[in-house]
Scaffold this active site. Structure first.
Site, short mmCIF file in Angstrom:
data_model
loop_
_atom_site.label_atom_id
_atom_site.label_comp_id
_atom_site.label_asym_id
_atom_site.label_seq_id
_atom_site.Cartn_x
_atom_site.Cartn_y
_atom_site.Cartn_z
N ASN A 77 113.45 -23.83 33.46
CA ASN A 77 113.64 -22.38 33.36
C ASN A 77 113.57 -22.01 31.88
O ASN A 77 114.13 -22.72 31.05
CB ASN A 77 115.03 -22.00 33.93
CG ASN A 77 115.15 -20.53 34.27
OD1 ASN A 77 114.81 -19.67 33.47
ND2 ASN A 77 115.64 -20.25 35.47
N ASP B 57 107.15 -15.44 49.55
CA ASP B 57 105.72 -15.18 49.35
C ASP B 57 104.79 -16.21 49.99
O ASP B 57 103.57 -16.03 49.99
CB ASP B 57 105.41 -15.07 47.84
CG ASP B 57 105.86 -16.29 47.03
OD1 ASP B 57 105.86 -17.41 47.57
OD2 ASP B 57 106.22 -16.10 45.84
N HIS C 38 115.18 -17.24 52.51
CA HIS C 38 115.24 -15.78 52.56
C HIS C 38 114.11 -15.18 53.40
O HIS C 38 113.80 -14.00 53.26
CB HIS C 38 115.24 -15.22 51.13
CG HIS C 38 116.49 -15.56 50.37
ND1 HIS C 38 116.61 -15.43 49.00
CD2 HIS C 38 117.68 -16.04 50.78
CE1 HIS C 38 117.82 -15.81 48.62
NE2 HIS C 38 118.49 -16.20 49.68
N GLN D 127 113.77 -19.75 47.75
CA GLN D 127 114.33 -18.42 47.99
C GLN D 127 113.23 -17.37 48.02
O GLN D 127 113.49 -16.20 48.24
CB GLN D 127 115.33 -18.06 46.87
CG GLN D 127 116.48 -19.04 46.76
CD GLN D 127 117.17 -18.93 45.41
OE1 GLN D 127 118.07 -18.12 45.22
NE2 GLN D 127 116.74 -19.73 44.45
N ASN D 128 111.99 -17.82 47.78
CA ASN D 128 110.88 -16.87 47.74
C ASN D 128 110.38 -16.57 49.15
O ASN D 128 110.46 -17.41 50.04
CB ASN D 128 109.74 -17.43 46.89
CG ASN D 128 110.18 -17.66 45.45
OD1 ASN D 128 111.18 -17.09 45.02
ND2 ASN D 128 109.47 -18.49 44.73
N ALA E 255 107.52 -22.63 34.43
CA ALA E 255 107.29 -23.62 35.48
C ALA E 255 105.84 -24.09 35.50
O ALA E 255 105.58 -25.29 35.65
CB ALA E 255 107.67 -23.01 36.84
N CYS F 1 115.45 -8.72 69.89
CA CYS F 1 115.13 -9.17 71.24
C CYS F 1 114.53 -10.57 71.23
O CYS F 1 114.29 -11.16 72.27
CB CYS F 1 114.20 -8.18 71.95
SG CYS F 1 112.46 -8.40 71.52
N1 APR Z 1 109.03 -20.27 34.97
C1 APR Z 1 110.28 -20.65 35.38
N2 APR Z 1 111.29 -19.80 35.49
C2 APR Z 1 111.05 -18.51 35.18
C3 APR Z 1 109.79 -18.04 34.77
C4 APR Z 1 108.75 -19.00 34.67
N3 APR Z 1 107.52 -18.64 34.27
N4 APR Z 1 109.89 -16.70 34.55
C5 APR Z 1 111.14 -16.36 34.84
N5 APR Z 1 111.86 -17.44 35.22
C6 APR Z 1 113.26 -17.52 35.63
C7 APR Z 1 114.16 -16.50 35.01
O1 APR Z 1 114.65 -16.95 33.75
C8 APR Z 1 115.29 -16.43 36.06
O2 APR Z 1 116.28 -17.41 35.82
O3 APR Z 1 113.28 -17.25 37.01
C9 APR Z 1 114.55 -16.76 37.37
C10 APR Z 1 114.36 -15.57 38.30
O4 APR Z 1 115.62 -15.13 38.69
P1 APR Z 1 115.82 -14.03 39.85
O5 APR Z 1 114.90 -12.88 39.59
O6 APR Z 1 117.27 -13.80 39.98
O7 APR Z 1 115.21 -14.78 41.12
P2 APR Z 1 115.90 -15.78 42.14
O8 APR Z 1 116.77 -16.75 41.43
O9 APR Z 1 114.81 -16.28 43.00
O10 APR Z 1 116.80 -14.77 42.95
C11 APR Z 1 117.38 -15.15 44.15
O11 APR Z 1 117.85 -12.85 44.70
O12 APR Z 1 116.66 -10.87 44.43
C12 APR Z 1 117.23 -11.75 45.36
O13 APR Z 1 116.55 -12.41 47.51
C13 APR Z 1 116.10 -12.31 46.17
O14 APR Z 1 115.43 -14.55 46.62
C14 APR Z 1 115.91 -13.69 45.63
C15 APR Z 1 117.32 -14.07 45.17
#
Ligand code: APR
Length: 242
Positions: A214, A104, A119, A101-102, A232, A131
């Site tokens: 997580n 980057d 995404h 979902q990243n 992670a 276009c």
């Molecule tokens: N290692 C593993 N997990 C981690 C770490 C880490 N070091 N630090 C934080 N997390 C976890 C958090 O506990 C949380 O569950 O990563 C998750 C981040 O959650 P979100 O910010 O909601 O990110 P994501 O799940 O990718 O969101 C999905 O939402 O904001 C929109 O489009 C954006 O792609 C994104 C989508």
């Protein structure tokens, strides 16, 4: 048996692995989540202004500048041990697919060769008017945003904004892979944003084992064969040292 040991065993015996990642996998690279990046100059804006088509049409240069800043930050950071562990695991388990979902691009920079970006990617742009132009680089013509080389409309970041559909072929392939895998490793996602968040549940329904990595609990834990708490970049190198 500890969750970590169980996870290692599941990974060792799996043949078709999908790694499903979110913002947490890039946390240790120093990339703030969308919301966490709303600081300093940007603290007065909300996601509707910065990450919707309406916001972009209302103030294209503001939104362009916001993405330009995020792009610069991404260019300055490196993939971390979690991205590298996933890329290494692909070499041990050919056919491994990363679904992220990243936006980057860090999985690719770490060496993962098969990455579905649900995404989009912040390093790409596309024509606002659809276009058909989608490209990695663009001519900086001192306008903010620069213009589509084919039709002259503004270029916008090729990311999925709020209220937009996910790229159809990417989502379909991810759903197919979830249904066909025997293991899904779910890393660093809150699993709250649909339809992406449906993938681990679809995998479990189709009989795959699901592992979560997580530091915080998530809704996927309920169906997980192993829940490994932790960061992670610390956990994944241990889980994938086969
Ligand atoms: N290692 C593993 N997990 C981690 C770490 C880490 N070091 N630090 C934080 N997390 C976890 C958090 O506990 C949380 O569950 O990563 C998750 C981040 O959650 P979100 O910010 O909601 O990110 P994501 O799940 O990718 O969101 C999905 O939402 O904001 C929109 O489009 C954006 O792609 C994104 C989508």
């Amino acid at each position: 048996m500890t969750a970590e040991r169980r996870a290692r065993e599941l990974i060792a015996k799996a043949a078709r692995i999908v790694v499903f990642t979110g913002a947490g996998v890039s946390a240790e690279s120093g990339i703030p989540t969308f919301r966490d990046a709303l600081t300093g100059l940007w603290a007065n804006y909300d996601p509707e202004q910065l990450a919707t088509e309406q916001g972009f049409r209302a103030n294209p240069s503001l939104v362009w500048d916001w993405y330009a800043e995020r792009r610069r930050r991404i260019a300055d950071v490196q993939p971390n041990a979690a991205h590298h562990a996933i890329a290494r695991l692909e070499r041990a388990k050919p056919g491994l697919l990363v679904v992220t979902q990243n936006v980057d691009g860090l999985h690719q920079r770490a060496g993962s060769t098969d990455v579905i970006e649900l995404h989009g990617n912040i390093l790409r742009v596309k024509c606002l008017e659809g276009c058909g132009v989608v490209q990695q680089g663009w001519q900086d013509d001192e306008r903010s945003p620069p213009r589509c080389p084919r039709c002259g409309a503004p270029l916008r970041p090729d990311v999925v904004w709020f209220g937009e559909y996910l790229p159809e072929s990417a989502l379909l392939r991810a759903q197919q892979a979830a249904a066909d895998c025997d293991l899904m490793l779910v890393v660093g996602t809150s699993a709250l944003v649909y339809p992406a968040a449906e993938l681990p549940f679809a995998a479990a329904r189709a009989g795959a084992a699901v592992i979560t990595v997580n530091p915080e609990p998530t809704p996927v834990d309920e169906i997980a064969a192993a829940r490994v708490p932790g960061k992670a970049a610390e956990v994944l190198p241990r889980l994938t040292a086969l």
